[in-house]
Motif scaffolding. Structure first.
Motif, PDB file in Angstrom:
ATOM      1  N   PRO A 194     -21.349  21.349 -47.110  1.00 12.75           N
ATOM      2  CA  PRO A 194     -22.229  22.545 -46.846  1.00 12.75           C
ATOM      3  C   PRO A 194     -21.648  23.130 -45.581  1.00 12.75           C
ATOM      4  N   LEU A 195     -21.762  24.502 -45.762  1.00 13.42           N
ATOM      5  CA  LEU A 195     -21.005  25.312 -44.599  1.00 13.42           C
ATOM      6  C   LEU A 195     -21.704  25.025 -43.252  1.00 13.42           C
ATOM      7  N   SER A 196     -23.209  24.683 -43.175  1.00  9.92           N
ATOM      8  CA  SER A 196     -23.932  24.424 -42.063  1.00  9.92           C
ATOM      9  C   SER A 196     -23.201  23.224 -41.070  1.00  9.92           C
ATOM     10  N   VAL A 197     -22.289  22.368 -41.651  1.00 11.82           N
ATOM     11  CA  VAL A 197     -21.648  21.161 -40.708  1.00 11.82           C
ATOM     12  C   VAL A 197     -20.605  21.851 -39.852  1.00 11.82           C
ATOM     13  N   PHE A 198     -20.057  23.218 -40.373  1.00  9.86           N
ATOM     14  CA  PHE A 198     -19.109  23.737 -39.493  1.00  9.86           C
ATOM     15  C   PHE A 198     -19.689  24.695 -38.299  1.00  9.86           C
ATOM     16  N   PRO A 199     -18.648  24.789 -37.180  1.00 11.10           N
ATOM     17  CA  PRO A 199     -18.874  25.709 -36.072  1.00 11.10           C
ATOM     18  C   PRO A 199     -19.236  27.186 -36.595  1.00 11.10           C
ATOM     19  N   ARG A 200     -19.660  27.951 -35.898  1.00 10.27           N
ATOM     20  CA  ARG A 200     -20.120  29.426 -36.441  1.00 10.27           C
ATOM     21  C   ARG A 200     -18.845  30.097 -36.908  1.00 10.27           C
ATOM     22  N   ALA A 201     -17.802  29.844 -36.146  1.00 11.07           N
ATOM     23  CA  ALA A 201     -16.382  30.792 -36.156  1.00 11.07           C
ATOM     24  C   ALA A 201     -16.114  30.566 -37.585  1.00 11.07           C
ATOM     25  N   ILE A 202     -16.150  28.956 -38.026  1.00  8.84           N
ATOM     26  CA  ILE A 202     -15.654  28.709 -39.637  1.00  8.84           C
ATOM     27  C   ILE A 202     -16.598  29.129 -40.659  1.00  8.84           C
ATOM     28  N   GLN A 203     -18.212  29.330 -39.993  1.00 10.88           N
ATOM     29  CA  GLN A 203     -18.924  29.554 -41.184  1.00 10.88           C
ATOM     30  C   GLN A 203     -18.700  31.304 -41.490  1.00 10.88           C
ATOM     31  N   PHE A 204     -18.364  31.937 -40.382  1.00 11.49           N
ATOM     32  CA  PHE A 204     -18.223  33.328 -40.348  1.00 11.49           C
ATOM     33  C   PHE A 204     -16.910  33.579 -41.438  1.00 11.49           C
ATOM     34  N   LEU A 205     -15.942  32.860 -41.051  1.00  9.83           N
ATOM     35  CA  LEU A 205     -14.460  32.753 -41.837  1.00  9.83           C
ATOM     36  C   LEU A 205     -14.792  32.634 -43.250  1.00  9.83           C
ATOM     37  N   LEU A 206     -15.459  31.891 -43.703  1.00  9.27           N
ATOM     38  CA  LEU A 206     -15.859  31.469 -45.248  1.00  9.27           C
ATOM     39  C   LEU A 206     -16.809  32.236 -45.766  1.00  9.27           C
ATOM     40  N   THR A 207     -17.523  33.132 -44.960  1.00 11.01           N
ATOM     41  CA  THR A 207     -18.554  33.935 -45.446  1.00 11.01           C
ATOM     42  C   THR A 207     -17.902  35.494 -45.618  1.00 11.01           C
ATOM     43  N   TRP A 208     -17.143  35.915 -44.541  1.00 10.44           N
ATOM     44  CA  TRP A 208     -16.892  37.363 -44.672  1.00 10.44           C
ATOM     45  C   TRP A 208     -15.405  37.473 -44.704  1.00 10.44           C
ATOM     46  N   LEU A 209     -14.718  36.617 -44.209  1.00 12.07           N
ATOM     47  CA  LEU A 209     -12.981  37.007 -44.240  1.00 12.07           C
ATOM     48  C   LEU A 209     -12.299  36.104 -45.629  1.00 12.07           C
ATOM     49  N   ILE A 210     -12.503  34.900 -45.768  1.00 13.68           N
ATOM     50  CA  ILE A 210     -12.132  34.304 -46.811  1.00 13.68           C
ATOM     51  C   ILE A 210     -13.246  33.511 -47.627  1.00 13.68           C
ATOM     52  N   PRO A 211     -14.001  34.462 -48.358  1.00 11.93           N
ATOM     53  CA  PRO A 211     -15.263  34.424 -48.545  1.00 11.93           C
ATOM     54  C   PRO A 211     -15.836  33.225 -49.621  1.00 11.93           C
ATOM     55  N   TYR A 212     -15.105  32.117 -49.816  1.00 11.00           N
ATOM     56  CA  TYR A 212     -15.076  31.106 -50.645  1.00 11.00           C
ATOM     57  C   TYR A 212     -16.700  30.418 -50.746  1.00 11.00           C
ATOM     58  N   GLY A 213     -17.275  30.615 -49.648  1.00  7.56           N
ATOM     59  CA  GLY A 213     -18.893  30.334 -49.355  1.00  7.56           C
ATOM     60  C   GLY A 213     -19.520  30.641 -50.514  1.00  7.56           C
ATOM     61  N   PHE A 214     -19.190  31.896 -50.988  1.00  2.91           N
ATOM     62  CA  PHE A 214     -20.148  32.739 -52.034  1.00  2.91           C
ATOM     63  C   PHE A 214     -19.907  31.748 -53.246  1.00  2.91           C
ATOM     64  N   ALA A 215     -18.915  30.889 -53.495  1.00  2.00           N
ATOM     65  CA  ALA A 215     -18.661  30.269 -54.617  1.00  2.00           C
ATOM     66  C   ALA A 215     -19.229  28.947 -54.540  1.00  2.00           C
ATOM     67  N   SER A 216     -19.430  28.468 -53.630  1.00  2.00           N
ATOM     68  CA  SER A 216     -20.276  27.103 -53.544  1.00  2.00           C
ATOM     69  C   SER A 216     -21.467  26.961 -52.689  1.00  2.00           C
ATOM     70  N   TYR A 217     -21.471  27.157 -51.472  1.00  2.00           N
ATOM     71  CA  TYR A 217     -22.734  26.811 -50.705  1.00  2.00           C
ATOM     72  C   TYR A 217     -23.617  27.652 -50.745  1.00  2.00           C
ATOM     73  N   TYR A 218     -23.607  28.849 -50.696  1.00  2.00           N
ATOM     74  CA  TYR A 218     -24.753  30.024 -50.984  1.00  2.00           C
ATOM     75  C   TYR A 218     -25.596  29.929 -52.386  1.00  2.00           C
ATOM     76  N   PRO A 219     -24.624  29.749 -53.404  1.00  2.00           N
ATOM     77  CA  PRO A 219     -25.412  29.764 -54.837  1.00  2.00           C
ATOM     78  C   PRO A 219     -25.968  28.297 -54.923  1.00  2.00           C
ATOM     79  N   ALA A 220     -25.276  27.169 -54.268  1.00  2.00           N
ATOM     80  CA  ALA A 220     -25.904  25.761 -54.406  1.00  2.00           C
ATOM     81  C   ALA A 220     -27.250  25.829 -53.637  1.00  2.00           C
ATOM     82  N   SER A 221     -27.208  26.548 -52.313  1.00  2.00           N
ATOM     83  CA  SER A 221     -28.412  26.490 -51.775  1.00  2.00           C
ATOM     84  C   SER A 221     -29.618  27.197 -52.460  1.00  2.00           C
TER      85      SER A 221
END
Lengths: 262, 283
Positions: A194-221
């Motif tokens: 879950p992206l929420s375990v990480f500090p904001r900087a890493i959450q930002f990185l995984l959402t907007w720069l290397i956006p793998y969060g859209f392949a896992s955390y957001y759809p799962a949520s």
């Protein structure tokens, strides 16, 4: 467009024929990939056996994140993994010149040359995780949810492809782009949790720069009924932007390309 | 006349043979060190990547410990120290000879290697040993970063460092012998990629690179103890982080020496048998 689809279908068939020439190799590859995914997941199981919840997410919910990520990755790697090796196999060897004299788009040609069957192993692993975790969570697969699943997996796969493509484009400048692709790709390690375990900087990185969060955390949520706001849908825009940048950069690089003389 | 020719031969003492061997092996070793350091950009990328990878695990484990003083008897700082070190050393269990053997077979390089007037296995081992030393050197800045950002604590007692260093070298040699034995499969199958991946999957789980073995359920610990991978990650790092107390060092070393003797003998035997099967391709 129609011509390309026809070509792709035909060439894919040829690739499948080639792979089926070596059935043992095929099965070993698929099975070992399932095994690798299995051991990776077993690690999470060992940890989650010690603690009931990870930042409010239970074992099956984490498994769903992992499963979605694996599915997206599987689709991307099965059909486009040649992008990883564009520098090494095509540009460095001079083989790229061969593609340039053909009457089709060279990028299409590179992608078309791929059928990475270890991706089947990833797909099976991801499928088992998604189905298993949703069954355990008592989530029913309504048509709307199934459609969203397909949407999420394809979006995720497109995001993976986008990151492969942008990093592969650098091969026109640095020759071997594979280390770069690999180091960007490796950030998917963060996206398994879950992206929420990480500090904001890493959450930002995984959402907007290397956006793998859209392949896992957001759809799962979203599938689990957690409040994600528009984030459940933004992924597709991000994917299109990534692919667009990748394609523009490809043309810039192509103009610069002069062969290696080998 | 015969006596004149014979004289120099009797004058070649053992010491000279050894010296010649040392010079030859040292030259071979320095080549692999140079080639490892040649790829500067790749090294920097690997550094950034390793740091991110480490950060992912640190935050993950902090979330796991949220509000819990210990898990399986380990405090958060112990687990973090362990995980930082184990993820740093993880590449040690991801380099396997089988891919190299497969390549040597396909390219015909194997024939050349076997013709060299030095022992093939010692030659490759020295290459791997210098590889280990150069990769350890490259890890120093990473560990400094870890100390600065994540509060990595390392022991000040030199005896612990000695216990760790010996255990790491033994573990590395054990893994080498295991990798060697496994790589001989390439002589039979010629396909290596799938086998390589099986090995990597097994190594990641059972070496303790991702989770301290002490956190695993009993049956899984038994599985891990009966495979060699833990000897190069869990065993030395547990000594360094105090999970295994210093007083147990002699037993730990003894077990590792037994592993090494067994696997060394086995690897030489298997190679001896497998090499008869070899058909060198191309070249």
């Amino acid at each position: 467009m129609k011509r390309y689809l026809k070509l792709y279908g035909w060439l894919l068939l040829q690739q499948i024929k080639i792979k089926l020439e070596y059935p043992v190799d095929f099965f070993l590859s698929v099975i070992s990939q399932i095994f690798i995914q299995g051991t990776g997941f077993l690690t999470i199981w060992v940890v989650m056996a010690q603690v009931p919840k990870l930042n409010g997410w239970n074992f099956y919910e984490v498994a769903l994140i992992y499963g979605l990520l694996t599915l997206s990755f599987a689709v991307s790697v099965t059909f486009t993994s040649n992008l990883w090796f564009i520098g090494y196999t095509y540009i460095r060897s001079g083989d790229f010149d061969r593609l340039l004299v053909r009457p089709i788009d060279p990028l299409f040609h590179v992608v078309m040359d791929t059928l990475n069957y270890s991706g089947f192993g990833d797909f099976i692993s991801g499928f088992i995780l998604v189905i298993g975790s949703t069954l355990a969570l008592g989530l029913t697969w309504t048509p709307a949810r199934l459609l969203y699943l397909a949407f999420a997996v394809l979006t995720g796969a497109a995001i993976f492809v986008g990151t492969y493509l942008i990093t592969a484009d650098t091969a026109f400048w640095i020759m071997d782009s594979q280390p770069l692709t690999y180091s960007v790709f490796k950030n998917f390690e963060f996206a398994k949790y879950p992206l929420s375990v990480f500090p904001r900087a890493i959450q930002f990185l995984l959402t907007w720069l290397i956006p793998y969060g859209f392949a896992s955390y957001y759809p799962a949520s979203y599938l689990l009924g957690r409040d994600t706001g528009p984030m459940a849908w933004v992924g597709v825009v991000v994917a299109v932007v990534l692919l667009f940048i990748g394609r523009r950069l490809w043309f810039v690089g192509l103009r610069r390309y002069s062969g290696t003389g080998s | 006349m015969n006596e004149v020719i014979a004289r120099p031969r009797t004058e070649v003492p053992l010491i000279r043979i050894i010296r010649r061997a040392v010079v030859a092996y040292a030259a071979l070793a320095s080549i692999s060190l140079k080639s490892a350091l040649a790829y500067v950009t790749a090294n920097w990328l690997e550094f950034g990547l390793q740091f991110l990878w480490m950060a992912a695990f640190v935050y993950f484990w902090r979330a796991v410990y949220a509000g819990r003083p210990t898990i399986a008897g380990l405090e958060l700082h112990q687990t973090l120290d362990y995980i930082i070190l184990s993820t740093t050393f993880m590449p040690l269990v991801e380099r396997f000879l089988i891919v190299e053997f497969g390549w040597m077979l396909r390219e015909g390089q194997l024939a050349i290697e076997l013709l060299r007037p030095v022992d093939f296995q010692i030659n490759i081992y020295l290459g791997q040993l210098t590889g280990l030393l150069s990769s350890l050197l490259q890890k120093v800045p990473l560990l400094l970063f870890a100390w600065f950002f994540f509060g990595l604590r390392l022991p000040s007692n030199p005896l612990i460092w000695l216990a760790f260093a010996v255990s790491l070298l033994l573990g590395h040699a054990i893994m080498f012998c295991f990798g060697w034995t496994f790589a001989c499969l390439a002589f039979y199958t010629t396909e290596t990629w799938g086998l390589y991946k099986l090995q990597v999957g097994l190594a990641r789980l059972t070496s303790g690179a991702m989770v301290p073995l002490t956190m695993m359920p009993g049956w899984l610990q038994t599985v891990c103890q009966s495979l060699p991978f833990a000897q190069v990650i869990f065993v030395p790092i547990a000594l360094l982080t105090g999970i295994t107390p210093l007083s147990q060092t002699p037993q730990v070393w003894a077990v590792q020496v037994l592993w090494l003797i067994g696997l060394l003998g086995f690897s030489r035997l298997i190679f001896h048998l497998a090499i008869r099967k070899v058909t060198i391709q191309g070249g």
